[in-house]
Design a protein around this motif. Structure first.
Motif, short mmCIF file in Angstrom:
data_model
loop_
_atom_site.label_atom_id
_atom_site.label_comp_id
_atom_site.label_asym_id
_atom_site.label_seq_id
_atom_site.Cartn_x
_atom_site.Cartn_y
_atom_site.Cartn_z
N PRO A 161 73.83 -17.31 12.95
CA PRO A 161 72.26 -17.34 12.88
C PRO A 161 71.86 -16.38 11.73
CG PRO A 161 72.91 -16.14 14.90
CD PRO A 161 74.20 -16.76 14.34
N ALA A 162 72.50 -15.47 11.18
CA ALA A 162 71.95 -14.59 10.14
C ALA A 162 72.08 -15.19 8.71
CB ALA A 162 73.00 -13.31 10.18
N TRP A 163 72.30 -16.45 8.66
CA TRP A 163 72.21 -17.30 7.45
C TRP A 163 71.37 -18.51 7.56
CZ3 TRP A 163 72.91 -22.42 6.03
CH2 TRP A 163 72.94 -22.52 4.38
N SER A 164 70.72 -18.96 6.56
CA SER A 164 69.72 -20.07 6.67
C SER A 164 69.99 -20.76 5.22
CB SER A 164 68.30 -19.64 6.83
OG SER A 164 67.56 -20.72 6.86
N PHE A 165 69.52 -22.23 5.46
CA PHE A 165 69.47 -23.04 4.33
C PHE A 165 68.49 -22.56 3.42
CE2 PHE A 165 70.91 -26.68 7.04
CZ PHE A 165 72.09 -27.33 6.48
N ASP A 166 67.37 -21.65 3.57
CA ASP A 166 66.67 -21.39 2.56
C ASP A 166 67.37 -20.63 1.43
OD1 ASP A 166 66.93 -18.85 3.78
OD2 ASP A 166 64.86 -19.02 4.81
N ARG A 167 68.62 -19.93 1.79
CA ARG A 167 69.24 -19.08 0.99
C ARG A 167 69.70 -20.13 -0.18
NH1 ARG A 167 71.84 -14.87 3.78
NH2 ARG A 167 70.40 -13.92 5.12
N LEU A 168 69.67 -21.32 -0.07
CA LEU A 168 70.07 -22.31 -1.04
C LEU A 168 68.72 -22.96 -1.95
CD1 LEU A 168 72.88 -24.08 0.87
CD2 LEU A 168 73.18 -22.89 -1.10
N GLY A 169 67.74 -22.36 -1.58
CA GLY A 169 66.39 -22.79 -2.15
C GLY A 169 65.78 -24.11 -1.46
N PRO A 170 64.42 -24.38 -1.91
CA PRO A 170 63.57 -25.16 -1.32
C PRO A 170 64.03 -26.65 -1.63
CG PRO A 170 62.55 -24.35 -3.20
CD PRO A 170 63.87 -23.57 -2.96
N GLY A 171 63.45 -27.57 -1.22
CA GLY A 171 63.57 -29.20 -1.61
C GLY A 171 65.00 -29.74 -0.92
N ILE A 172 65.53 -29.38 -0.11
CA ILE A 172 66.85 -29.97 0.52
C ILE A 172 66.39 -31.20 1.30
CG2 ILE A 172 68.67 -29.77 2.06
CD1 ILE A 172 68.47 -26.54 1.74
N HIS A 173 66.83 -32.33 0.87
CA HIS A 173 66.70 -33.72 1.22
C HIS A 173 67.27 -34.12 2.53
CE1 HIS A 173 64.97 -34.11 -2.91
NE2 HIS A 173 64.15 -34.47 -2.26
N LEU A 174 68.80 -33.74 2.60
CA LEU A 174 69.54 -33.86 3.46
C LEU A 174 70.18 -32.54 3.95
CD1 LEU A 174 71.52 -37.10 4.66
CD2 LEU A 174 72.63 -34.86 4.73
N GLY A 175 70.21 -32.18 5.17
CA GLY A 175 70.78 -30.96 5.44
C GLY A 175 72.13 -31.47 6.49
N LEU A 176 73.27 -31.08 6.23
CA LEU A 176 74.41 -31.24 6.98
C LEU A 176 74.73 -29.95 7.66
CD1 LEU A 176 76.58 -33.58 7.78
CD2 LEU A 176 77.79 -32.85 5.99
N CYS A 177 74.56 -29.71 8.97
CA CYS A 177 74.47 -28.53 9.79
C CYS A 177 75.42 -28.33 10.87
CB CYS A 177 73.05 -27.84 9.95
SG CYS A 177 72.93 -26.29 10.60
N GLU A 178 76.38 -27.08 10.93
CA GLU A 178 77.15 -27.14 12.04
C GLU A 178 76.30 -26.76 13.20
OE1 GLU A 178 78.03 -24.02 14.04
OE2 GLU A 178 79.04 -22.92 12.48
N ALA A 179 76.69 -27.43 14.25
CA ALA A 179 75.96 -27.31 15.54
C ALA A 179 76.94 -27.15 16.80
CB ALA A 179 74.88 -28.37 15.80
N THR A 180 77.93 -26.15 16.71
CA THR A 180 79.07 -26.20 17.60
C THR A 180 78.47 -25.97 19.08
OG1 THR A 180 79.98 -25.01 15.82
CG2 THR A 180 81.22 -24.82 17.90
N PHE A 181 77.51 -25.12 19.45
CA PHE A 181 77.50 -25.08 20.73
C PHE A 181 75.81 -25.42 21.16
CE2 PHE A 181 79.66 -21.01 19.34
CZ PHE A 181 80.73 -21.24 20.05
N LEU A 182 75.65 -25.68 22.62
CA LEU A 182 74.57 -25.77 23.29
C LEU A 182 73.71 -24.48 23.27
CD1 LEU A 182 75.12 -28.64 25.60
CD2 LEU A 182 73.90 -28.73 23.34
N ALA A 183 72.40 -24.42 23.44
CA ALA A 183 71.87 -22.98 23.61
C ALA A 183 72.29 -22.10 24.65
CB ALA A 183 70.27 -23.31 23.83
N GLU A 184 72.88 -22.69 25.66
CA GLU A 184 73.23 -21.85 26.88
C GLU A 184 74.60 -21.20 26.56
OE1 GLU A 184 76.16 -25.62 28.84
OE2 GLU A 184 74.05 -25.31 29.39
N ARG A 185 75.21 -21.41 25.23
CA ARG A 185 76.45 -20.54 24.86
C ARG A 185 75.90 -20.09 23.73
NH1 ARG A 185 81.63 -24.22 24.82
NH2 ARG A 185 82.36 -22.08 24.48
N GLU A 186 74.83 -19.27 23.67
CA GLU A 186 74.56 -18.55 22.38
C GLU A 186 74.69 -17.18 22.62
OE1 GLU A 186 70.24 -19.17 21.24
OE2 GLU A 186 70.87 -21.35 20.95
#
Length: 247
Positions: A161-186
């Motif tokens: 969580p210390a990184w974000s798509f905003d590091r790649l700049g604005p205007g992202i039309h499709l984000g393909l994002c890892e989501a390995t866990f559910l919130a209960e495993r954070e």
């Protein structure tokens, strides 16, 4: 040419039955680009594209579920197809890993490897590829791909969580994002995202459309989708093997 991404593998850590680890085929700008090359990806790639028609490979990091079939691809191009000069962009650590798999300790001349790092940018045909280092134990590079028509695809690779798509700049039309866990495993210190974190991060970065990926085999994907949607504030898709998404 429309910018598209096809899922060749979306399992995290190890492949689901009949599935594959991380790999995607990106097509646009006159380029056939393989994005990551985990176990099982090459067999699935050939259902969409002959190996000889690959123009370039981008590999995000050296962990086995993202890169190890590069060694197999090298053998296919070198021995079966008699080809060389395939452009590959990846980290120095990934290059060392794949050279260690090679019978003669080098990827050349089969691969024309360019070492890239945080902030690097490359032109591949009509595509512009930009890299951003993520929150992961080894050097790992998220990737943004833009075409000449102004469409943009971003792939988080593996990240905490210390990184974000905003590091790649604005205007992202499709984000393909890892989501390995559910919130209960954070738990703190884990360098992967939950579906909740993926949804919230993508919303905050202004991502237009979200596809979540990198799931452990057997996980409840409906629960992942619902959790991501609640945080994203809109519909979220779960990556499906062989599905193609138009950016």
């Amino acid at each position: 040419m429309t910018l598209t991404v096809t899922v060749l593998g979306c399992s995290g850590t190890y492949a689901a039955p009949g599935g594959a680890c991380t790999g995607y085929l990106v097509r646009g700008g006159g380029v056939n680009l393989l994005l990551d090359c985990g176990p099982g990806v090459l067999g699935n790639l050939q259902q969409h594209l002959p190996l000889r028609e690959l123009d370039a490979v981008v590999v995000t990091h050296e962990h086995p579920d993202h890169c190890t079939e590069l060694g197999v691809l090298q053998n296919a191009w070198r021995y079966a197809l008699g080809r060389e000069g395939l452009r590959v962009l990846g980290t120095a650590g990934t290059l060392a890993k794949i050279e260690g798999l090679s019978s003669d300790g080098t990827v050349a001349p089969t691969f024309a490897w360019s070492v890239v790092g945080d902030g690097a940018r490359a032109e591949l045909g009509g595509l512009t590829v930009t890299f951003s280092r993520t929150d992961h134990p080894v050097e790992t590079l998220a990737v943004r791909i833009d075409d000449a028509e102004g469409r943009s695809l971003a792939f988080s690779a593996d990240t905490g969580p210390a990184w974000s798509f905003d590091r790649l700049g604005p205007g992202i039309h499709l984000g393909l994002c890892e989501a390995t866990f559910l919130a209960e495993r954070e738990p703190e210190g884990i360098s992967h995202l939950s579906a909740r974190q993926a949804g919230a991060m993508s919303r905050n970065a202004g991502v237009e459309r979200l596809v979540i990926t990198h799931h452990w085999p057997g996980d409840d994907l409906d629960a992942h989708r619902a959790e991501a949607e609640a945080a994203f504030g809109g519909p979220v898709e779960v990556a499906e093997l062989h599905a193609t998404y138009v950016v």
